[in-house]
Design a protein around this motif. Structure first.
Motif: not given
Ligand code: F6P
Length: 407
Positions: A7-8, A138-141, A117-119
């Motif tokens: 994951i990034g 695929n994104l998680i914010g 994962i974008a913070i």
């Protein structure tokens, strides 16, 4: 056991306290599952550099921190105590530049990630979402911002620490204000939201708190009311006053003002002199009102993350990793009613875009919220309750639409 994931993680938009605590939580939770976490430097700029071959993706793998500390500190993980972002951040996007977009997508492809994962705050999450849509990511914010204005979440990373910083600055200003019988105006960040000013103003003992949701502009009736408050306090023996103004409050005619604290201090000084000259006994002392303005500025974005922000960071980081483990992508991690939950990211982005198009804040202070009521009940001037701005984003959108229909 399922195949290990790769994951990034990146931090985007203005920095705030607690970003490193989220990164740490994600790395810990992911490593325990046997996954690799790639830390992308400077958000989308890092992806461009990866596409340009300036970084080898495997050199960007983040490991649990602290094993490079000297002597007896070996293994001490200090990451959650540090402000800023070890990855660096970026508050410019390249959404309009097709060459940059192509490079960003290429950089991302080279990382070979299962999910990113974008913070970020409202603006940066919007930019990353759009890139992700183009690239099929695929994104998680994870919401972060001292402004606390990301829709659907009651708390964002960094807000609590900023409240603490401003509150303690108000304490520091109180005694110099008292020593010189001065009116201290403190300008607080928040962009077009008033959460930071409201919370820290209450906790810091402010007499007046001006936020855009309740006092959109500093028109003459507002300045009169503030002067009356000051006059009344002086009659009661309190010669100094602490005024908090959110940077998003506008000028006399609704125009944006660069240094609104300074602007307000001057308006109060002028108006109080004029009130004194009316000869009205109630205002006879007002020519002695001395005003000073302090702009707290970027100090609000630093500070050691509070326990509350570290806990939120740990909870958000864990939730992001759990969502990925369950294959539930394109979610925004949120805090709601005492729990961590998640929301459809697309839905959140639609609200953000709608609000940005209409020039309104996507996560304003609700005008009938508990803290607004608390401020009023404590006798803090937060504007005239009879001339309220819209209560919620939905109300604001309806007001905006009603205006359009009239045109
Ligand atoms: O969004 C966070 C924030 O600190 C706002 O409160 C403020 O208006 C803005 O960023 C300042 O941005 P910059 O650091 O780019 O001057």
């Amino acid at each position: 056991m399922s195949t290990p994931k790769r994951i990034g993680i990146l931090t985007s938009g203005g920095d705030c306290p607690g970003l490193n605590a989220v990164i740490r939580a994600v790395v810990k939770c992911a490593n325990r599952r046997g996954w690799d976490v790639i830390g992308i430097p400077y958000s989308t700029d890092g992806l461009i550099q990866i596409a340009d071959g300036k970084y080898n993706p495997d050199d960007l793998i983040l490991r649990e921190h602290g094993y490079d500390m000297p002597g007896i500190l070996q293994g001490l993980d200090i990451l959650q105590f540090l402000s800023g972002s070890i990855l660096g951040s970026l508050n410019k996007g390249h959404p309009e530049d097709p060459v940059a977009v192509a490079k960003i997508l290429e950089g991302y492809r080279r990382l070979n990630l299962d999910c990113l994962i974008a913070i970020g705050g409202d603006g940066s999450l919007d930019i990353i979402y759009e890139l992700g849509r183009k690239g099929g990511w695929n994104l998680i914010g994870i919401p972060k911002t001292i402004d606390n204005d990301v829709p659907f979440t009651e708390k964002s990373i960094g807000f609590n620490t900023a409240v603490q910083t401003v509150t303690s600055s108000l304490y520091d200003l109180t005694f110099t204000a008292a020593s010189h019988d001065r009116v201290m105006v403190v300008e607080v960040m928040g962009r077009d939201a008033g959460h930071l000013a409201l919370y820290s103003g209450i906790a810091g003992g402010a007499d007046v708190i001006l936020i855009p949701e309740l006092v959109p502009e500093l028109n003459p009736p507002v300045i009169n009311q503030i002067c009356q408050e000051i006059a009344q306090m002086r009659h009661q023996g309190r010669k100094f006053a602490l005024l908090v103004v959110a940077e998003g409050v506008r000028g006399e005619g609704g125009e944006p003002v660069k240094l609104v604290g300074d602007y307000l201090a001057k308006l109060i000084a002028n108006r109080s002199c004029a009130l004194c000259q009316t000869g009205d006994e109630d205002y006879c002392e007002m020519d002695q009102v001395e005003t000073r303005a302090t702009v707290l500025g970027h100090i609000q974005r630093s500070g050691i993350p509070t326990a509350s922000d570290r806990l939120l960071a740990a909870a958000f980081g864990r939730e992001a990793v759990d969502l990925i483990a369950e294959g539930r992508y394109n979610r925004l991690v949120i805090w709601e009613a005492g729990r961590v939950r998640s929301k459809d990211l697309q839905e959140a982005i639609e609200v953000i875009r709608d609000c940005h198009t209409r020039g309104i804040c996507p996560g304003p202070v609700e005008t009938d919220s508990t803290m607004v009521k608390v401020a009023r009940s404590l006798g803090i001037y937060v504007g005239d309750p009879n001339t309220l701005a819209p209560k919620t984003v939905q109300d604001a959108l309806s007001v905006w639409e009603a205006g359009l229909n009239r045109v």
